[in-house]
Structure formats: C-alpha cells, structure tokens
Design an enzyme around this catalytic site. Structure first.
Site, PDB file in Angstrom:
ATOM      1  N   ASP A 275      40.860  57.238  32.995  1.00 26.89           N
ATOM      2  CA  ASP A 275      41.049  55.908  32.872  1.00 26.89           C
ATOM      3  C   ASP A 275      39.698  55.172  32.582  1.00 26.89           C
ATOM      4  OD1 ASP A 275      43.568  55.919  33.352  1.00 26.89           O
ATOM      5  OD2 ASP A 275      43.418  55.378  35.476  1.00 26.89           O
ATOM      6  N   TYR A 339      39.384  66.256  41.373  1.00 23.39           N
ATOM      7  CA  TYR A 339      38.787  65.037  41.572  1.00 23.39           C
ATOM      8  C   TYR A 339      38.099  64.424  42.529  1.00 23.39           C
ATOM      9  CZ  TYR A 339      42.358  63.943  37.741  1.00 23.39           C
ATOM     10  OH  TYR A 339      43.242  63.947  36.580  1.00 23.39           O
ATOM     11  N   TYR A 411      48.727  61.438  38.342  1.00 25.43           N
ATOM     12  CA  TYR A 411      48.180  60.021  38.458  1.00 25.43           C
ATOM     13  C   TYR A 411      47.553  59.799  39.875  1.00 25.43           C
ATOM     14  CZ  TYR A 411      50.609  58.651  34.323  1.00 25.43           C
ATOM     15  OH  TYR A 411      51.107  58.525  32.817  1.00 25.43           O
TER      16      TYR A 411
END
Length: 454
Positions: A275, A339, A411
């Site tokens: 993103d 992440y 996501y």
C-alpha cells in the site's frame, strides 16, 4: 541423384506413388528455386540445385521419348506439352528444333531472390538499424495472401514455405554484413520484411532489467496512479499532471533507465505491491522493469543503481539484465511474507493478552472477504490464507508491535481491525478490543530467489 529424381517409388501397399509432380509446371512455370522448394526436405542441397536437377532429368527423359516416338511415327503430344512447360520454366538446354519458347516469370517467387533486389532490401534494413544498439535479431517475413493461396494449391509433403527460405537467406546475409547473430527466442530486434512490396519496418523488443527495490518512505505508490477525475489526461484537480500522486516507485526507478537507453516508455512489473502508506524494507521486493523501444542496450547497471539510490526514497539492489518470461513468474508464483505492524488498541493491553494473541494466530487459517476499502475496484470474494507465526512486543498501554509471518495475499490491516467482521479471526476479535494498524512495513518476501527461476 536417382533416389529423388525417379518419378515413382513403391508404397507399403505395393503401389507406385508419384513423388515429383511435373504436371504442376504446365499450370505454373516455377523457376528452379521454387520447383526445388517443393521437395526441400529431400537431400542436403540448395533448392535451386535440387529444382535444376529435377527439371534437367525430366527434360532429358522427355526429349529421348519424343525422338523415339518420331522415329516410330507415334503420337508424342503429351510429352511435348510437358517439355514446353519445362522450357517456359527456364530449361533452355532443350535441343529439339520445335521447342522455341521464351522463359516466363515465376508466379511463386516473382524474382524476390534476385541478387540486386536482395542487396537493395539489405541496404534498406541496415540503414533503419543504424540508430539502434543490438546484438541479436530475427527476420519476420510477410507474404501476400495470393502467394499463400498458391502455396496451399501446390503444396507437397516435402515442401518448405517461401517465407521460411526468404527469412533464412536474408538472415544469413544480414548476419554477415552486421556481424550479428540471429536469435529465434529472444531477439533484440525483429526486422519485418515484405519482399514482394519491399516494405521494411523494425520491431524493437523491450529491454528487461530485474532486481529488487526497497521503499524507504511512506506515501509513495508502487506505480503511476492516474487521476481519477481526468483518468490521466490532466485537470485542475491533479494540477494538470494526470496523476493522483506526484511520484511513484516506478517513476523513480524508470527515469534514469529511460535516459540511459533512450527508450520511449517503461512498464513496471512487481512481485505484488505494498500500500501507499507501507514501507518495503529488508532485502526488497523483486521487480522487472520493461523498457520499450530502447535505442541503447549496453548500460552500466551499477551506475544507474547509484543514481536511483541517491534519491533516498527508493533503493534498488541486485540489478541484472532479464528476459521477457521473468515478468510472468510473478503472476504464477505464490510467496509468503513477513510484516511488522504497529497496532493501536482502544483499551489497555496486557502481556497476557499478547501471549494469547500469539498462541491463537499460530498456524491459523484466516477467512477474509475483500476489504471494504478496495471493494470499488476488486470483486467481493472470500480468500483463505494462513498466518504461520506471530511475535508481539508491547510499546505502551495502548500500542504493541507485531511481527507476522503469513501467506502472500493476506490483507494485514484487516487482519488487525477485522473489517467489521469481514476478516475472521482478527486481532480485534481475539483481544475483544477495537484495534487498528497505525504503521505497516514489509520486512521480507520469502520468494526463494523468485527472479532466478527464469
């Protein structure tokens, strides 16, 4: 030569089979080269030599038959008709006095192999190629429809097309003149030629650069993002730039490459995308940059990498030259990711709750519907992904950091928030608190040398 110029062979059924169709010469006065091309898959010799040998043998046989027929006073019209057809096709060694026929133009090649014509086309192609830097090429031959129709009519099982022969012979000439190598798989340039109309144009194939990039700041999209109002045309809203965001990873990387190669455009292919507000850290995300119609191909990748990295917002690593199939790998190769997320909770959190979260998410299957924030551009589907490992560390009473190792395509922001129940389970549902992702970084793409597979 007797093995191919003999008119008949014995089939497995014991019947005679015609292998050389001389009758076609009555309808079409094929030149030596074209007649030989009908049987190109027989014997290691040139089409011209093969065709010449076949015609001479038949002319010799017919002339002998006619002489004997004259001596005996019998009819020889059939033999004479074929001998005249041979004369029209270029056999001028016939000695019979009643054969005085001028050679006719070949309807198949129409003289495209004429030495002067070939040289003219060769010089024209070389002139067009002068402004381009390349090592390999391919000839793309274009044949008129009426010639293709003729080929279908006269086709034999041993034939090669005139397109094949012209491309091969012209390619040999060009290779010698330019000292360049033909390459059927990855040519730098394709020289398209219609030898009948003498039209030539170049297809400049893209230059592919592969490597990895790190995005060190937030607020930059991966690729150029057109303005939604004007769709890239330019308007007051986008200050007539045609873009929603002033710069992208694609543009930062592509600009010095376009300047160095003098290419007309560039297309960025990434192994997924982060993103706009997400950093890409660690050893970077694999990418392929496709530079269209480059005039220069020999470029210093290290020098360009230094120029890109000076920007401070994006870094490139491990640059090397690639090939077209490298960009396809991304679409077909799944890869896991790690992440780092900074999570903010509405209520205070305890160390015990964080330990529970780690336990609940370990090797946990996640059912995730398309996030509401992207529903306007993506289909409303349910995805099944997996979280393999989570490590947490408390920052303060309302914030903690998560290291998440999971499937690609999950996501993370919605894994944390729950997206009003569209992602299940979620950090919010497990902790029974409203949680949101305040910061997100991609630390690693576990691609197992994704680009090296090509």
């Amino acid at each position: 030569m007797a093995s191919i110029i003999n008119k008949q062979i014995i089939s497995p059924t014991g019947r005679n089979m015609e292998i050389i169709n001389y009758e076609i010469l009555k309808k079409y006065p094929l030149c030596d080269r074209c007649f030989g091309r009908l049987y190109a898959k027989l014997l290691h010799t040139t089409n011209t030599e093969r065709g010449r040998a076949l015609k001479l043998y038949k002319a010799l046989e017919l002339e002998a038959k006619i002489k004997k027929a004259k001596e005996k006073g019998i009819n020889y019209e059939e033999e004479l008709e074929l001998l005249k057809a041979l004369a029209k096709s270029g056999v001028d060694e016939i000695r019979l006095e009643d054969i005085e026929i001028e050679k006719e133009n070949c309807p198949w090649c129409r003289g495209i192999f004429n030495k002067q014509k070939m040289e003219k086309l060769l010089n024209k192609a070389i002139e067009l190629l002068k402004e381009y830097d390349f090592d390999t090429f391919l000839i793309g031959t274009h044949i008129p429809e009426e010639i293709k129709d003729l080929e279908k009519e006269i086709e034999t099982e041993f034939m090669e097309s005139i397109k094949q022969e012209f491309g091969r012979e012209f390619g040999k000439m060009l290779a010698v003149r330019l000292d360049k190598a033909p390459d059927k798989e990855y040519p730098d340039i394709v020289v398209h030629i219609n030898p009948y109309t003498e039209e030539i144009y170049l297809q400049i194939n893209p230059l592919f650069i592969k490597g990895r990039y790190r995005k060190l700041v937030r607020g930059i999209p991966q690729t150029r993002w057109p303005c939604r109002k004007c769709r890239g045309k330019g308007c007051e809203l986008c200050n007539y730039t045609g873009k929603k965001y002033p710069i992208s990873v694609e543009e930062i990387i592509a600009k010095p490459f376009l300047e160095a190669t003098k290419g007309v455009d560039a297309k960025f292919h990434g192994a997924g995308r982060e993103d706009i507000d997400v950093r890409m850290l660690g050893d970077g995300r694999p990418f392929v940059l496709e530079i269209k119609e480059p005039k220069i191909r020999k470029i210093d990748l290290n020098k360009i990498a230094e120029e890109i990295n000076k920007d401070g917002r994006v870094e490139v690593l491990n640059l090397e030259f690639g090939v077209r199939k490298d960009k396809v790998i991304f679409k077909n190769t799944p890869h896991r990711k790690t992440y780092r997320a900074l999570v903010e909770c509405s209520d205070k959190i305890t160390d015990e709750e964080l330990k529970l979260l780690e336990k609940e998410l370990e090797n946990r299957t996640i059912y995730q519907k398309t996030p509401k924030r992207v529903l306007h551009r993506r289909a409303d589907l349910e995805r099944i992904r997996k979280v393999y490992k989570v490590k947490t560390s408390k920052v303060d009473d309302n914030h903690f950091e998560m290291i998440i190792y999971c499937d690609g395509g999950l996501y993370i922001k919605e894994l944390i928030s729950g997206d009003d129940g569209r992602t299940n389970p979620s950090v919010s549902s497990i902790l029974n608190k409203n949680c949101i992702c305040k910061e997100l970084d991609v630390l690693k793409i576990h691609d197992n040398n994704l680009l090296e597979k090509g």
